[in-house]
Design a protein around this motif. Structure first.
Motif, mmCIF file in Angstrom:
data_model
loop_
_atom_site.group_PDB
_atom_site.id
_atom_site.type_symbol
_atom_site.label_atom_id
_atom_site.label_comp_id
_atom_site.label_asym_id
_atom_site.label_seq_id
_atom_site.Cartn_x
_atom_site.Cartn_y
_atom_site.Cartn_z
ATOM 1 N N GLN A 22 97.599 91.676 -118.769
ATOM 2 C CA GLN A 22 98.772 92.501 -118.466
ATOM 3 C C GLN A 22 99.284 93.207 -119.723
ATOM 4 N N LEU A 23 99.276 92.471 -120.809
ATOM 5 C CA LEU A 23 99.716 93.023 -122.082
ATOM 6 C C LEU A 23 98.781 94.137 -122.531
ATOM 7 N N MET A 24 97.483 93.911 -122.332
ATOM 8 C CA MET A 24 96.492 94.893 -122.786
ATOM 9 C C MET A 24 96.643 96.218 -122.048
ATOM 10 N N PHE A 25 97.202 96.148 -120.848
ATOM 11 C CA PHE A 25 97.410 97.386 -120.097
ATOM 12 C C PHE A 25 98.230 98.387 -120.910
ATOM 13 N N PHE A 26 99.244 97.856 -121.585
ATOM 14 C CA PHE A 26 100.123 98.752 -122.342
ATOM 15 C C PHE A 26 99.444 99.273 -123.602
ATOM 16 N N MET A 27 98.448 98.546 -124.076
ATOM 17 C CA MET A 27 97.750 98.982 -125.286
ATOM 18 C C MET A 27 96.544 99.853 -124.967
ATOM 19 N N THR A 28 96.315 100.087 -123.688
ATOM 20 C CA THR A 28 95.184 100.907 -123.279
ATOM 21 C C THR A 28 95.712 102.265 -122.829
ATOM 22 N N PRO A 29 95.081 103.336 -123.271
ATOM 23 C CA PRO A 29 95.575 104.663 -122.886
ATOM 24 C C PRO A 29 95.352 104.945 -121.407
ATOM 25 N N ILE A 30 96.328 104.576 -120.608
ATOM 26 C CA ILE A 30 96.233 104.840 -119.177
ATOM 27 C C ILE A 30 97.397 105.728 -118.749
ATOM 28 N N VAL A 31 98.617 105.335 -119.134
ATOM 29 C CA VAL A 31 99.752 106.213 -118.849
ATOM 30 C C VAL A 31 100.148 107.004 -120.100
ATOM 31 N N TRP A 32 99.438 106.810 -121.191
ATOM 32 C CA TRP A 32 99.600 107.678 -122.351
ATOM 33 C C TRP A 32 98.231 108.175 -122.801
ATOM 34 N N VAL A 33 98.199 109.244 -123.595
ATOM 35 C CA VAL A 33 96.937 109.898 -123.921
ATOM 36 C C VAL A 33 96.607 109.678 -125.396
ATOM 37 N N TYR A 34 95.490 109.024 -125.621
ATOM 38 C CA TYR A 34 95.105 108.686 -126.993
ATOM 39 C C TYR A 34 94.781 109.938 -127.801
ATOM 40 N N ASP A 35 94.095 110.913 -127.168
ATOM 41 C CA ASP A 35 93.752 112.156 -127.869
ATOM 42 C C ASP A 35 94.993 112.859 -128.400
ATOM 43 N N ASP A 36 96.044 112.870 -127.563
ATOM 44 C CA ASP A 36 97.284 113.540 -127.976
ATOM 45 C C ASP A 36 97.891 112.857 -129.185
ATOM 46 N N LEU A 37 97.776 111.539 -129.174
ATOM 47 C CA LEU A 37 98.317 110.761 -130.279
ATOM 48 C C LEU A 37 97.618 111.172 -131.572
#
Lengths: 284, 270
Positions: free
Chosen positions: A201-216
């Protein structure tokens, strides 16, 4: 004609590589069994409901659309890109999460079968992975609907999109070892399933799913710790599948990491399978 | 060639959830029931089977007797390959069909027909092979139209009929039966017994754990008496039962098995 026990019968000590591989290959030969049981699992969940397994698709669509709408507004992302992005991320994540969570319970929940019918233990893991492939396939419908609605420069498919197929196959191969390893360890140590669940569950937040890693990475002020998220193994699997499905460019190093994880994971799992396969029926 | 060879096999269960400390004594015998509990390790271990040596060949019909917790069901699971011995070795050559717990591997929500298929798949058959056998199983089990009903509508006896129908239809080489099959009615038992006899004669080995002298006598000719996980005595059924019970249970019964069977037939036919 083959049978579970006759196939599984290899005249070698319980702790041997021969028995570990025999378990995997004998389990594979019984695909008619786990194929049937995997379907049964899905049908059972939606028995007597009018829409049946279509509910899988509907609930995925609802989640993806709701969160896609929310986060596209919060992050100021165009809906036509962000909605499919979130959808694909969720579909892939759903598969990963279920393989781990169900994997931890795979032998515990099949205690009755394990203690009453002789069968290779891998049968239960094949069934689990197959069931989750079926879930994945149901969810894929949402993706194709999105594709029809939002087809654009930022969301398109081409020949390179076919890369998603071997990428998903790689994820399935990983699902197998995760199920076996988690299953064996969690059967012995019963604290593992709840721990695994919260970690995932925690890893969900660390995985780019609702945020975009490329943009970061592309933003003018890259946070110094941003690269750290690449230590998250799930990121690589999500990226290798999502990028071709959205028509994004090929990034080799995600593949390299994903393949390395696959090899390492299987090596560890085979060692566990060799040493503890015959203990599972004692531990359940 | 069908064979079972068990040499000095032990089955030891680790008990992870028991309080280790409270059991840290010497070896405790748990009265009459249950195996011995060894406590020299960190995790308490129940020695369910100790130093079992057993050799079975084609045509053997072995009875397992002993009080509750003596290790009968565990031995059946050892013979099926579910438990691999923790010490010693067990070689099982042949197609195994166990009937232990009738609820397992059966889905109460789906029909008898579908359960026939699933159980067959578990026993290593293909779907097509099972479809070809459903008529035969329907006829043997006498379940008729009930086979299109969900399994939850079945009585225990009907489930046993179904399970026996499946295992006897697939020509297993090693048939392992736990006591549960006692719940069928006498008429069906006669029918099942004849079929099991045929099966053993044709192809294999039967091992049957039961407390019923009647069933044991009908199905078996040799016996193993298990006591605290060890073989106490092994030999012809009547002798073993006599020393297990302290008296000859077959005294006064018709000595000849075929006569007995004849009597059964007459008794059940109206």
């Amino acid at each position: 004609m083959s049978t579970l026990s006759a196939d599984a019968y290899v005249d070698a000590p319980s702790r041997s590589w021969a028995r570990a591989f025999a378990d995997l290959s004998s389990g594979w030969r019984h695909r008619e069994l786990w194929g049937h049981l995997g379907w049964q699992d899905i049908k059972q969940r939606y028995r007597r409901s009018v829409l049946g397994p279509i509910w899988i698709t509907i609930s995925m669509a609802v989640t993806a659309v709701a969160l896609g709408l929310l986060y596209s507004q919060l992050f100021g992302q165009p809906l036509g890109f962000f909605l499919p992005y979130v959808t694909v991320g969720f579909i892939v994540w759903g598969f990963i999460q279920k393989c781990i969570d169900d994997g931890a319970e795979v032998f515990i929940s099949n205690e009755g079968l394990i203690r009453h019918l002789p069968a290779p233990i891998s049968v239960h893991v094949y069934r689990l992975v197959w069931r989750n492939i079926l879930f994945f396939a149901h969810n894929l419908i949402v993706y194709f609907v999105m594709l029809a609605i939002f087809y654009s420069d930022r969301f398109h498919v081409g020949w390179s999109s076919l890369l998603a197929v071997p990428a998903f196959a790689l994820l399935v191969v990983n699902g197998m070892w995760v199920g076996l390893l988690m299953g064996i360890v969690a059967t012995r140590f019963r604290d593992i399933p709840p721990v695994a669940e919260s970690v995932v569950q925690l890893m969900f937040f660390m995985t780019p799913i609702v945020w975009v890693y490329d943009d970061l990475l592309n933003s003018p002020r890259v946070p110094p710790g941003a690269r750290l998220v690449e230590f998250n193994p799930f990121l690589h699997f999500v990226e290798i599948i999502r990028r071709p499905m959205l028509g994004q460019s090929f990034v080799a190093h995600y593949w390299v990491v994903a393949i390395a994880i696959t090899v390492a994971g299987w090596l560890v799992t085979l060692l566990f399978l060799r040493n503890y396969r015959s203990r599972v029926s004692y531990w359940v | 060639m069908v064979h079972i060879d068990v040499q000095n096999a032990w089955v030891e269960f680790p008990i992870f959830d028991a309080k280790t400390r409270s059991l840290k004594k010497t070896v405790i015998g748990l009265g009459k029931a249950g195996g011995k509990i060894g406590t020299d390790q960190r995790v308490p271990v129940i020695e369910a089977l100790r130093d079992i040596t057993l050799s079975l060949r084609h045509g053997d019909r072995l009875a397992l007797v002993g009080h509750n917790g003596a290790g009968k069901s565990t031995l059946l699971r050892l013979l099926s390959g579910i438990y691999e011995p923790t010490r010693g070795r067990a070689r099982i050559g042949g197609r195994v069909a166990p009937i232990f717990d009738l609820a397992v591997g059966m889905d109460p929500e789906i029909t008898g027909y579908e359960n026939i298929i699933i159980r067959g798949l578990f026993l290593g058959m293909t779907r097509r092979q099972m479809l070809a056998r459903t008529d035969e199983i329907a006829e043997f089990s006498e379940l008729g139209n009930y086979l299109s009903m969900p399994l939850r509508t079945y009585s225990v006896g009907m489930r046993i009929r179904l399970a026996l129908g499946v295992v006897t239809s697939i020509d297993p080489e090693i048939l392992l039966l736990d006591e549960g099959i006692g719940a069928v009615d006498a008429a069906f038992m006669v029918k099942a017994r004849d079929r099991l006899h045929d099966l053993v004669r044709r192809s294999g080995i039967l091992v049957f754990a039961s407390h019923s002298d009647e069933f044991l006598r009908q199905l078996c000719d040799t016996a193993v008496w298990l006591d605290h996980g060890q073989v106490r005595e092994q030999g012809p059924l009547r002798e073993v039962l006599t020393s297990y019970k302290g008296f000859d249970p077959f005294v006064g019964w018709d000595g000849d098995r075929d006569d007995k069977r004849q009597n059964d037939r007459e008794a059940v036919s109206p």
